[in-house]
Enzyme design. Sequence first.
Site, PDB file in Angstrom:
ATOM      1  NE  ARG A  92      -8.835   0.814  13.300  1.00  0.00           N
ATOM      2  CZ  ARG A  92      -8.273   0.564  12.129  1.00  0.00           C
ATOM      3  NH1 ARG A  92      -7.367  -0.368  12.000  1.00  0.00           N
ATOM      4  NH2 ARG A  92      -8.642   1.226  11.052  1.00  0.00           N
ATOM      5  CB  CYS A 116     -11.400  -4.804  17.558  1.00  0.00           C
ATOM      6  SG  CYS A 116     -11.586  -4.797  19.326  1.00  0.00           S
ATOM      7  N   PRO A 122      -8.997  -0.875   6.893  1.00  0.00           N
ATOM      8  CG  PRO A 122      -9.859  -0.105   4.868  1.00  0.00           C
ATOM      9  CD  PRO A 122     -10.201  -0.932   6.077  1.00  0.00           C
ATOM     10  CG  ASP A 124      -7.744   3.317   2.277  1.00  0.00           C
ATOM     11  OD1 ASP A 124      -8.237   3.084   3.400  1.00  0.00           O
ATOM     12  OD2 ASP A 124      -8.454   3.446   1.259  1.00  0.00           O
TER      13      ASP A 124
HETATM   14  C1  UD1 Z   1     -13.236   4.351  15.364  1.00  0.00           C
HETATM   15  C2  UD1 Z   1     -13.382   3.737  16.742  1.00  0.00           C
HETATM   16  C3  UD1 Z   1     -14.225   2.471  16.681  1.00  0.00           C
HETATM   17  C4  UD1 Z   1     -15.545   2.730  15.964  1.00  0.00           C
HETATM   18  C5  UD1 Z   1     -15.341   3.436  14.628  1.00  0.00           C
HETATM   19  C6  UD1 Z   1     -16.645   3.897  13.998  1.00  0.00           C
HETATM   20  C7  UD1 Z   1     -11.323   4.318  17.882  1.00  0.00           C
HETATM   21  C8  UD1 Z   1     -10.003   3.881  18.412  1.00  0.00           C
HETATM   22  N1  UD1 Z   1     -12.050   3.404  17.240  1.00  0.00           N
HETATM   23  O1  UD1 Z   1     -12.531   3.392  14.568  1.00  0.00           O
HETATM   24  O2  UD1 Z   1     -14.462   2.045  18.021  1.00  0.00           O
HETATM   25  O3  UD1 Z   1     -16.192   1.493  15.734  1.00  0.00           O
HETATM   26  O4  UD1 Z   1     -14.523   4.613  14.822  1.00  0.00           O
HETATM   27  O5  UD1 Z   1     -17.334   4.743  14.857  1.00  0.00           O
HETATM   28  O6  UD1 Z   1     -11.733   5.464  18.065  1.00  0.00           O
HETATM   29  N2  UD1 Z   1     -12.176   3.478   6.443  1.00  0.00           N
HETATM   30  C9  UD1 Z   1     -11.453   3.177   5.302  1.00  0.00           C
HETATM   31  N3  UD1 Z   1     -10.161   3.612   5.219  1.00  0.00           N
HETATM   32  C10 UD1 Z   1      -9.569   4.324   6.221  1.00  0.00           C
HETATM   33  C11 UD1 Z   1     -10.306   4.609   7.383  1.00  0.00           C
HETATM   34  C12 UD1 Z   1     -11.608   4.169   7.465  1.00  0.00           C
HETATM   35  O7  UD1 Z   1     -11.963   2.551   4.377  1.00  0.00           O
HETATM   36  O8  UD1 Z   1      -8.397   4.708   6.075  1.00  0.00           O
HETATM   37  C13 UD1 Z   1     -13.581   3.007   6.554  1.00  0.00           C
HETATM   38  C14 UD1 Z   1     -13.723   1.876   7.567  1.00  0.00           C
HETATM   39  O9  UD1 Z   1     -13.445   0.622   6.985  1.00  0.00           O
HETATM   40  C15 UD1 Z   1     -15.179   2.036   8.007  1.00  0.00           C
HETATM   41  C16 UD1 Z   1     -15.391   3.549   7.973  1.00  0.00           C
HETATM   42  O10 UD1 Z   1     -14.365   4.070   7.113  1.00  0.00           O
HETATM   43  O11 UD1 Z   1     -16.053   1.445   7.072  1.00  0.00           O
HETATM   44  C17 UD1 Z   1     -15.325   4.234   9.321  1.00  0.00           C
HETATM   45  O12 UD1 Z   1     -14.145   3.819   9.987  1.00  0.00           O
HETATM   46  P1  UD1 Z   1     -13.395   4.750  11.044  1.00  0.00           P
HETATM   47  O13 UD1 Z   1     -14.329   5.814  11.540  1.00  0.00           O
HETATM   48  O14 UD1 Z   1     -12.094   5.164  10.482  1.00  0.00           O
HETATM   49  O15 UD1 Z   1     -13.113   3.757  12.231  1.00  0.00           O
HETATM   50  P2  UD1 Z   1     -11.891   3.832  13.183  1.00  0.00           P
HETATM   51  O16 UD1 Z   1     -11.376   5.240  13.317  1.00  0.00           O
HETATM   52  O17 UD1 Z   1     -10.900   2.776  12.860  1.00  0.00           O
END
Ligand code: UD1
Length: 421
Positions: A92, A116, A122, A124
């Site tokens: 990821r 995962c 997303p 976005d």
């Molecule tokens: C990171 C961690 C993951 C953890 C998560 C939340 C890494 C590699 N992974 O994942 O282990 O579970 O933080 O602590 O560090 N969202 C959107 N659009 C986006 C980005 C996020 O809608 O462009 C939403 C996601 O669907 C989710 C929320 O924002 O509901 C938080 O996600 P995010 O903190 O971005 O998770 P990751 O960075 O992918």
Amino acid sequence: MKLKITSRARLKGTIKISGSKNATLPLMVCALLTYDEIILQNIPHISDVLMMMKLLQDIGIRVIYQEDEKTLRLQKEALFVNLKKEDIKKIRASYYIMGALVANDLNFKTHYPGGCSFSKRPIDYHLDAFKKVGYQIIEKGEELIFQKLKTSDDIINYDLPKPSVGATINVLFISILRKGISIIHNPSLEPEVQQVIEMLKLMGANIIQENNTLKIEGVDHLHGITYKIMSDRIEAGSYLLLAASVKRSKIIFQNLDLTYLEDVLKTLKQMGLHFKKHNNQLVVKKTKRLIGINKTIDIYPAFPTDLQQILSVACLKAKSPSTIIDKIYPERLTHLKEIKKAKGIIQLVNHQIKIYPSYKLEAGSFYASDLRCGFACIVLAVMANGTSIIENAELILRGYENLIDKLRGLQVAIEEEKDDF
Ligand code: UD1
């Protein structure tokens, strides 16, 4: 890879917590932001980190990994973007490379990240941010073509709808070397993001944290650094929950950062676990049946979503029911199927996970469909009567260093099951 685990009523031993996966991955990518050498210490030997090394090497970073010293030396040479779809798809955190390449003003092709897939994930917010600094992004199926078309405004505001870890770090990456001011509203301030901020500041970045915003004033260049990675709060929490899951346990934790585990420790204390600090170590003891808990999973400092699946399993043998609501990833539910296979009593009611006392868990064949679900399966196998098999276990090695040895050190009966030919 398959793991064979036989149930256990007692666990005893000492465990040393490794460096944090989710801090290491973006900190490695910081090597793309300077021509000086970056030296990272306390590197965990896990497959996600090895894959990130390969990705960085493939685009022109010199990588020297001293595994015995847990040290990684990274230095940017000439960049040539040659990202392989199959590699990008493996983790990821490959999305951090997009941000760092944008910071270098490069045109490049890449793919949607993998990792995962426990829920829709997303990116976005990331793509919107790259567009704000002048990029056009053309999507061709899974491929993303990045083209820098125009210069960006002097002041850019980023309003993150949710405090995303990945998007916050990527916006930091594209802002620290950009002429002008960038303001991130509603950033993620998880401990791993704080580590990235701290390291970037030590490299010369100008980042100011005010209330719920991060203000970045671009600098001309960043310099090299030697930096120690924090201990992994999710690995620590996973083993703490394992300690909570058997009838009796006494485990000594070393290299644990208690500051970042406040809510996890508070929760486990409420459930009936005992803790004692002793010479930089934490002694964890379980002597009686756990009490059920009502828990809301949320952004730091609340209980982390990465431990939700393991907590669900640990609650199965509590003497009263538990309810868990995951506000970050409400669809992170791959473990429910595995718990049901073991005859655990668990229900999903309006996004609430309800867990009922399930004293007679049965061994079975469990499937590690994602990293944390995989560790939850290990805990389930230790709790369930008999010998269980965990399939797809190589996925667990993505985030847990020395998994088998560490578990054996706690007296878990675990073996790697060899396939018969
Ligand atoms: C990171 C961690 C993951 C953890 C998560 C939340 C890494 C590699 N992974 O994942 O282990 O579970 O933080 O602590 O560090 N969202 C959107 N659009 C986006 C980005 C996020 O809608 O462009 C939403 C996601 O669907 C989710 C929320 O924002 O509901 C938080 O996600 P995010 O903190 O971005 O998770 P990751 O960075 O992918």
